[in-house]
Write a protein that holds these residues in place. Structure first.
Motif, PDB file in Angstrom:
ATOM      1  N   LEU A 149       0.770  -2.601 -10.109  1.00 50.97           N
ATOM      2  CA  LEU A 149       0.923  -1.154 -10.298  1.00 50.97           C
ATOM      3  C   LEU A 149      -0.430  -0.440 -10.239  1.00 50.97           C
ATOM      4  O   LEU A 149      -0.523   0.691  -9.771  1.00 50.97           O
ATOM      5  CB  LEU A 149       1.603  -0.854 -11.625  1.00 50.97           C
ATOM      6  CG  LEU A 149       3.072  -1.222 -11.727  1.00 50.97           C
ATOM      7  CD1 LEU A 149       3.562  -1.051 -13.157  1.00 50.97           C
ATOM      8  CD2 LEU A 149       3.904  -0.404 -10.765  1.00 50.97           C
ATOM      9  N   VAL A 150      -1.460  -1.106 -10.711  1.00 49.13           N
ATOM     10  CA  VAL A 150      -2.795  -0.495 -10.696  1.00 49.13           C
ATOM     11  C   VAL A 150      -3.217  -0.225  -9.262  1.00 49.13           C
ATOM     12  O   VAL A 150      -3.611   0.891  -8.916  1.00 49.13           O
ATOM     13  CB  VAL A 150      -3.827  -1.380 -11.429  1.00 49.13           C
ATOM     14  CG1 VAL A 150      -5.227  -0.808 -11.269  1.00 49.13           C
ATOM     15  CG2 VAL A 150      -3.459  -1.522 -12.896  1.00 49.13           C
ATOM     16  N   GLU A 151      -3.157  -1.228  -8.406  1.00 44.13           N
ATOM     17  CA  GLU A 151      -3.576  -1.044  -7.007  1.00 44.13           C
ATOM     18  C   GLU A 151      -2.645  -0.111  -6.249  1.00 44.13           C
ATOM     19  O   GLU A 151      -3.093   0.688  -5.434  1.00 44.13           O
ATOM     20  CB  GLU A 151      -3.669  -2.397  -6.294  1.00 44.13           C
ATOM     21  CG  GLU A 151      -4.794  -3.263  -6.812  1.00 44.13           C
ATOM     22  CD  GLU A 151      -6.149  -2.549  -6.851  1.00 44.13           C
ATOM     23  OE1 GLU A 151      -6.491  -1.823  -5.888  1.00 44.13           O
ATOM     24  OE2 GLU A 151      -6.855  -2.706  -7.861  1.00 44.13           O
ATOM     25  N   GLU A 152      -1.364  -0.188  -6.555  1.00 39.76           N
ATOM     26  CA  GLU A 152      -0.386   0.635  -5.847  1.00 39.76           C
ATOM     27  C   GLU A 152      -0.480   2.111  -6.214  1.00 39.76           C
ATOM     28  O   GLU A 152      -0.406   2.990  -5.356  1.00 39.76           O
ATOM     29  CB  GLU A 152       1.024   0.114  -6.161  1.00 39.76           C
ATOM     30  CG  GLU A 152       2.119   0.839  -5.419  1.00 39.76           C
ATOM     31  CD  GLU A 152       3.499   0.268  -5.741  1.00 39.76           C
ATOM     32  OE1 GLU A 152       4.484   0.938  -5.398  1.00 39.76           O
ATOM     33  OE2 GLU A 152       3.597  -0.824  -6.346  1.00 39.76           O
ATOM     34  N   HIS A 153      -0.659   2.411  -7.505  1.00 35.67           N
ATOM     35  CA  HIS A 153      -0.603   3.805  -7.962  1.00 35.67           C
ATOM     36  C   HIS A 153      -1.945   4.375  -8.418  1.00 35.67           C
ATOM     37  O   HIS A 153      -2.078   5.594  -8.542  1.00 35.67           O
ATOM     38  CB  HIS A 153       0.412   3.940  -9.104  1.00 35.67           C
ATOM     39  CG  HIS A 153       1.807   3.648  -8.671  1.00 35.67           C
ATOM     40  ND1 HIS A 153       2.569   4.532  -7.952  1.00 35.67           N
ATOM     41  CD2 HIS A 153       2.574   2.537  -8.831  1.00 35.67           C
ATOM     42  CE1 HIS A 153       3.745   3.996  -7.688  1.00 35.67           C
ATOM     43  NE2 HIS A 153       3.773   2.789  -8.211  1.00 35.67           N
TER      44      HIS A 153
END
Length: 183
Positions: free
Chosen positions: A153-157
């Motif tokens: 989620l960190v890299e995606e958002h």
């Protein structure tokens, strides 16, 4: 008898927002500031919650720190959430998210929305909205990538690590059309 499009106060025990569709499909507009002074800003929000916290009806909204509305949420104690499902307002709400109030101070007027005084809070609502939820800030917090269980989620958002802050507000009043009332 009120027509389907007529707005009326909605008691919290009869408020039915469609918890999964209201945020994305109905286009919610978050506004913080003061109607009386004309100092307020608005932005679309597509993530949030309605529920109960600490024994009071609550709304939770998420805002990134670079947004102008973030500054208003930090300074002013109230905010509103206004819903627009009519297609003619989808582009208007999206436009308010793509133009900063720092660069275009009259962006709300340019978008064709009419701010009006809310019933119980200082932040404005909009005449054209089919739903208005009035809130008083209770607390805020900040998402932090270190606390994410699903690290993707960190890299995606958050590739820039500009994590959302969240604001929890006590719901003071709800006004809307018939589709927001439990049958």
């Amino acid at each position: 008898m009120l027509g389907k499009r007529a707005k009326r106060p909605i008691g919290l025990d009869e408020f039915d927002a469609g918890i999964f569709s209201i945020w994305n499909r109905r286009r919610m507009l978050l506004t913080s500031g003061e109607f009386v002074t004309g100092m307020f800003n608005a932005m679309p929000v597509s993530s949030g919650f309605f529920g109960e916290l600490w024994g009071v009806p609550a709304a939770v909204v998420f805002v990134r720190p670079q947004r102008r509305t973030f500054e208003f949420l930090e300074e002013y104690s109230t905010f509103t959430l206004c819903g627009f499902s009519d297609r003619k307002y989808q582009e208007v709400v999206e436009q308010l998210g793509s133009v900063s109030g720092r660069d275009v101070p009259d962006k709300i007027a340019r978008a064709g929305l009419t701010p009006v005084a809310a019933k119980k809070v200082d932040a404005p609502i909009y005449r054209e909205a089919e739903l208005a939820v009035e809130c008083t800030r209770l607390c805020r917090g900040k998402l932090d990538g270190r606390n994410f269980f699903l690290k993707s989620l960190v890299e995606e958002h958050y590739p820039d690590r500009d994590y959302h802050s969240f604001y929890i507000g006590r719901i003071e009043a709800v006004t809307g059309i018939g589709k927001y009332v439990k049958e």
